[in-house]
Design an enzyme around this catalytic site. Structure first.
Site, PDB file in Angstrom:
ATOM      1  N   CYS A  58       0.835  -1.206   0.000  1.00  9.20           N
ATOM      2  CA  CYS A  58       0.000   0.000   0.000  1.00  9.20           C
ATOM      3  C   CYS A  58       0.875   1.263   0.000  1.00  9.20           C
ATOM      4  O   CYS A  58       1.504   1.575  -1.009  1.00  9.20           O
ATOM      5  CB  CYS A  58      -0.968  -0.057   1.189  1.00  9.20           C
ATOM      6  SG  CYS A  58      -2.306   1.122   1.072  1.00  9.20           S
TER       7      CYS A  58
ATOM      8  N   HIS B 101      -3.664  -5.534   0.753  1.00 15.32           N
ATOM      9  CA  HIS B 101      -3.103  -5.971   2.043  1.00 15.32           C
ATOM     10  C   HIS B 101      -3.164  -7.497   2.192  1.00 15.32           C
ATOM     11  O   HIS B 101      -4.182  -8.027   2.641  1.00 15.32           O
ATOM     12  CB  HIS B 101      -3.872  -5.308   3.192  1.00 15.32           C
ATOM     13  CG  HIS B 101      -3.611  -3.838   3.276  1.00 15.32           C
ATOM     14  ND1 HIS B 101      -2.620  -3.308   4.047  1.00 15.32           N
ATOM     15  CD2 HIS B 101      -4.204  -2.801   2.635  1.00 15.32           C
ATOM     16  CE1 HIS B 101      -2.597  -1.994   3.904  1.00 15.32           C
ATOM     17  NE2 HIS B 101      -3.555  -1.651   3.055  1.00 15.32           N
TER      18      HIS B 101
ATOM     19  N   GLU C 237      -1.881  -9.234   4.378  1.00 16.90           N
ATOM     20  CA  GLU C 237      -1.814  -9.626   5.787  1.00 16.90           C
ATOM     21  C   GLU C 237      -3.187  -9.779   6.441  1.00 16.90           C
ATOM     22  O   GLU C 237      -3.301 -10.398   7.489  1.00 16.90           O
ATOM     23  CB  GLU C 237      -0.956  -8.627   6.583  1.00 16.90           C
ATOM     24  CG  GLU C 237      -1.546  -7.215   6.783  1.00 16.90           C
ATOM     25  CD  GLU C 237      -1.319  -6.256   5.594  1.00 16.90           C
ATOM     26  OE1 GLU C 237      -0.968  -6.746   4.500  1.00 16.90           O
ATOM     27  OE2 GLU C 237      -1.511  -5.043   5.761  1.00 16.90           O
TER      28      GLU C 237
ATOM     29  N   SER D 202      -5.145 -10.973  36.542  1.00 13.78           N
ATOM     30  CA  SER D 202      -6.517 -10.492  36.342  1.00 13.78           C
ATOM     31  C   SER D 202      -7.522 -11.639  36.306  1.00 13.78           C
ATOM     32  O   SER D 202      -8.712 -11.431  36.439  1.00 13.78           O
ATOM     33  CB  SER D 202      -6.588  -9.743  35.021  1.00 13.78           C
ATOM     34  OG  SER D 202      -6.413 -10.675  33.958  1.00 13.78           O
ATOM     35  N   GLY D 203      -7.039 -12.838  36.087  1.00 11.57           N
ATOM     36  CA  GLY D 203      -7.964 -13.949  35.895  1.00 11.57           C
ATOM     37  C   GLY D 203      -8.041 -14.360  34.436  1.00 11.57           C
ATOM     38  O   GLY D 203      -8.571 -15.403  34.108  1.00 11.57           O
ATOM     39  N   GLY D 204      -7.508 -13.498  33.550  1.00 11.43           N
ATOM     40  CA  GLY D 204      -7.569 -13.802  32.128  1.00 11.43           C
ATOM     41  C   GLY D 204      -6.402 -14.669  31.665  1.00 11.43           C
ATOM     42  O   GLY D 204      -5.531 -15.030  32.446  1.00 11.43           O
ATOM     43  N   VAL D 205      -6.440 -14.986  30.383  1.00  9.71           N
ATOM     44  CA  VAL D 205      -5.419 -15.844  29.802  1.00  9.71           C
ATOM     45  C   VAL D 205      -4.041 -15.175  29.861  1.00  9.71           C
ATOM     46  O   VAL D 205      -3.044 -15.806  30.222  1.00  9.71           O
ATOM     47  CB  VAL D 205      -5.738 -16.130  28.306  1.00  9.71           C
ATOM     48  CG1 VAL D 205      -4.719 -17.063  27.695  1.00  9.71           C
ATOM     49  CG2 VAL D 205      -7.133 -16.690  28.161  1.00  9.71           C
ATOM     50  N   ASP D 206      -4.004 -13.874  29.525  1.00 13.01           N
ATOM     51  CA  ASP D 206      -2.715 -13.201  29.378  1.00 13.01           C
ATOM     52  C   ASP D 206      -1.916 -13.214  30.670  1.00 13.01           C
ATOM     53  O   ASP D 206      -0.733 -13.575  30.681  1.00 13.01           O
ATOM     54  CB  ASP D 206      -2.908 -11.745  28.930  1.00 13.01           C
ATOM     55  CG  ASP D 206      -3.843 -11.634  27.753  1.00 13.01           C
ATOM     56  OD1 ASP D 206      -4.038 -12.657  27.071  1.00 13.01           O
ATOM     57  OD2 ASP D 206      -4.380 -10.545  27.520  1.00 13.01           O
ATOM     58  N   SER D 207      -2.547 -12.805  31.762  1.00 10.57           N
ATOM     59  CA  SER D 207      -1.770 -12.740  32.999  1.00 10.57           C
ATOM     60  C   SER D 207      -1.445 -14.145  33.498  1.00 10.57           C
ATOM     61  O   SER D 207      -0.389 -14.361  34.104  1.00 10.57           O
ATOM     62  CB  SER D 207      -2.478 -11.904  34.067  1.00 10.57           C
ATOM     63  OG  SER D 207      -3.761 -12.382  34.308  1.00 10.57           O
ATOM     64  N   SER D 208      -2.307 -15.123  33.221  1.00 11.06           N
ATOM     65  CA  SER D 208      -1.994 -16.500  33.637  1.00 11.06           C
ATOM     66  C   SER D 208      -0.767 -17.003  32.878  1.00 11.06           C
ATOM     67  O   SER D 208       0.112 -17.647  33.455  1.00 11.06           O
ATOM     68  CB  SER D 208      -3.162 -17.438  33.358  1.00 11.06           C
ATOM     69  OG  SER D 208      -4.320 -16.957  33.987  1.00 11.06           O
TER      70      SER D 208
END
Ligand code: XMP
Length: 520
Positions: free
Chosen positions: A84, A171, A173, A225-231
């Site tokens: 682009c 694009h 991607e 936080s309880g989410g996937v990322d912090s786990s």
């Protein structure tokens, strides 16, 4: 993370999809490095760079102030692909003609070849590409050959064989571009000759080495936080460091999902956490939020309260000058307008990126963000590799501010409780019906309006609950989940029967963009 891997260097001119280019190529097993598009190239052109990609941009090359690459770019010996703005940049910089008037294309456009080219090896004529441009190429620079045009007659690919440069207007991607991965593959392997040697295992080992090198013997605090990322961030820290060095703190804001606190404690215990602090701060959060309905104000209050609770609790539980670890992902950085091109716009203020404490720690060089180069699905893959249970890794994402951004209007303990009950039923139904893992993120939203209904012979005003379910690859864009109608009807009936405060259930049929996944 250079190592001995072949890599593709990406010059970022501020497009929202630059990170996707990087990621698609990593999925092919080739390491990618992104640098600002106008940065001097000398130090980045190391021996492992096999090719260079110029990203798209919200800028126009016709604007004299638009970002320009280091002129050295046009002398390098590795293949260059312009996407682009990248195509327009290479054309404009070398004497071709780019124009604005009457040449916009947004969305799908079929491609017609004028010539064969290795970039389109095994890509059929007439494939559907994805466009997003206001300017177009009127005339290639000297030595340029038009390879494809769009069905609207606009130039869509130019090859500059003598310079080893190819540019495309569309694009590859984005997932909507047919054969997009094939086209990137053709560039990376066919034209650049790169080898697929980069993997999540490698990322995991390198991330662990980086964590150790960064923090030495000092304590590291991670807010869970309880989410996937912090786990996943916690699992990575516990793998990289002795458990005594890792301090995990989970703040129950009163706005968590049903059963969240128990699940988090159990999973982190399994991972061998030694210092795990579960803080019940629900009263502090809810009283700070009393009477507040404005979404950005809610996020600010929650962000500040996190910091204040954290400071109080950390003083009590965490020794000395700790490092602060965060489960920040690429998407968080992009959508907060940080980390990538200067022109990325702020869509929402994600408190986990912008808080003053984080800024302070960042200024001190005491932030650890081991997932900041990853997208959600990559984080899941890493979590599985680290041995996290599927119930954690496969769990739908949950925003830092929790149910607060799903309760429109004022937040009270009662409204939190109502939404928690409704959300738990919705999620249980999705699991029981085998739909949960087909959906990228599903949740209930409590609206700030009441609607009339009848129960028995009486007229009643009940709360209105919106159900959201989206399919997505990475949260950057999302489509509405096409619910089997019968499931939706049955779930709605169960909700109004079992949560008597709810008088009406609606289903959100907006994609992202233009909507966002969360309602606030
Ligand atoms: P949106 O609503 O921006 O959401 O389309 C994209 C993804 O990000 C999550 N999200 C957040 N995550 N802090 C977070 O940690 C936040 O403030 C936040 N806001 C949205 C959202 O749940 C979705 O997965």
């Amino acid at each position: 993370m250079e190592g001995v891997n072949d890599s593709i260097l990406i010059l970022d001119f501020g497009s929202q999809t630059t990170q996707l280019i990087a990621r698609r190529i990593r999925e092919l097993g080739v390491y990618t490095e992104i640098i600002p598009g106008d940065e001097p190239l000398a130090e980045h052109l190391h021996e492992h760079v096999r090719g260079i990609i110029l990203s798209g941009s919200p800028m126009s090359v016709l604007d004299p102030g638009s970002a320009q690459p280091d002129p050295v770019l046009y002398e390098v010996r590795v293949p260059i692909l312009g996407i682009c703005y990248g195509l327009q940049r290479m054309t404009h910089d070398n004497g071709g003609e780019v124009a604005a008037a009457g040449s916009r294309e947004f969305g799908r456009a079929r491609m017609r070849y004028s010539e064969a080219h290795p970039l389109f090896e095994k890509v059929p004529d007439g494939f559907v590409s994805w466009m997003s441009h206001g300017d177009s190429i009127l005339k290639p620079a000297i030595g340029g050959k038009v390879i494809t045009r769009s069905e609207h007659g606009l130039i869509a690919c130019v090859d500059y064989p003598e310079r080893g440069m190819t540019g495309i207007q569309f694009h590859p991607e984005v997932t909507h571009c047919e054969h997009g991965t094939r086209i990137l593959q053709n560039f990376v392997f066919g034209m650049c000759g790169a080898h697929a040697t980069w993997s999540m295992d490698e990322y995991r080992e390198q991330a662990a080495r980086d964590i150790r090198a960064q923090v030495g013997q000092e304590p590291v605090l991670l807010l869970i936080s309880g989410g996937v990322d912090s786990s996943v961030a916690a699992a990575l820290l516990l793998e990289a460091l002795p458990p005594e060095q890792v301090y995990l703190m989970y703040v129950d804001t009163g706005m968590m999902r049903a059963g969240e606190t128990e699940q988090v404690s159990a999973v982190l215990g399994e991972l061998g956490a030694k210092h795990l602090f579960v803080i019940d701060a629900s009263e502090r959060f809810l009283s700070a939020l009393a009477g507040v309905a404005d979404p950005e104000e809610k996020r600010r209050i929650i962000g500040d309260m996190f910091i204040s609770v954290q400071q109080d609790e950390v003083r009590t539980h965490v020794p000395g000058n700790y490092f602060l670890a965060q489960g920040t992902l690429y998407t968080d950085l992009i959508e907060s307008g940080k980390g990538v091109g200067k022109n990325a716009k702020v869509i929402k203020s994600h408190h986990n990126v912008r808080s003053p404490l984080v800024e302070k720690k960042r200024a001190e060089g005491r932030i650890v963000e081991p997932l900041a180069a990853l997208y959600k699905d990559e984080v899941r893959e890493l979590g599985r590799a680290l041995g996290l249970p599927e119930s954690t890794v496969g769990r739908h994402p949950f925003p830092g501010p929790g149910l607060a951004v799903r309760i429109l209007g004022e937040i009270t303990a009662e409204r939190c409780d109502l939404l928690r009950r409704a959300d738990a039923i919705y999620i249980e139904e999705l699991r029981d019906r085998g739909l949960y893992s087909e959906i990228w993120q599903a949740f209930a939203v409590l609206l700030p309006i009441r609607a009339v209904g009848v129960a028995g012979d009486a007229r009643e005003y009940g709360s209105v609950l919106a159900l959201r379910a989206v399919v997505s690859h990475d949260g950057m864009t999302a489509d509405v989940y096409a619910f089997p109608p019968q499931d939706l009807l049955e779930i709605s009936a169960r909700l109004t029967n079992q949560v008597p405060e709810i008088g009406r259930v609606v289903y959100d049929i907006s994609s992202k963009p233009p909507a966002t996944i969360e309602w606030e």
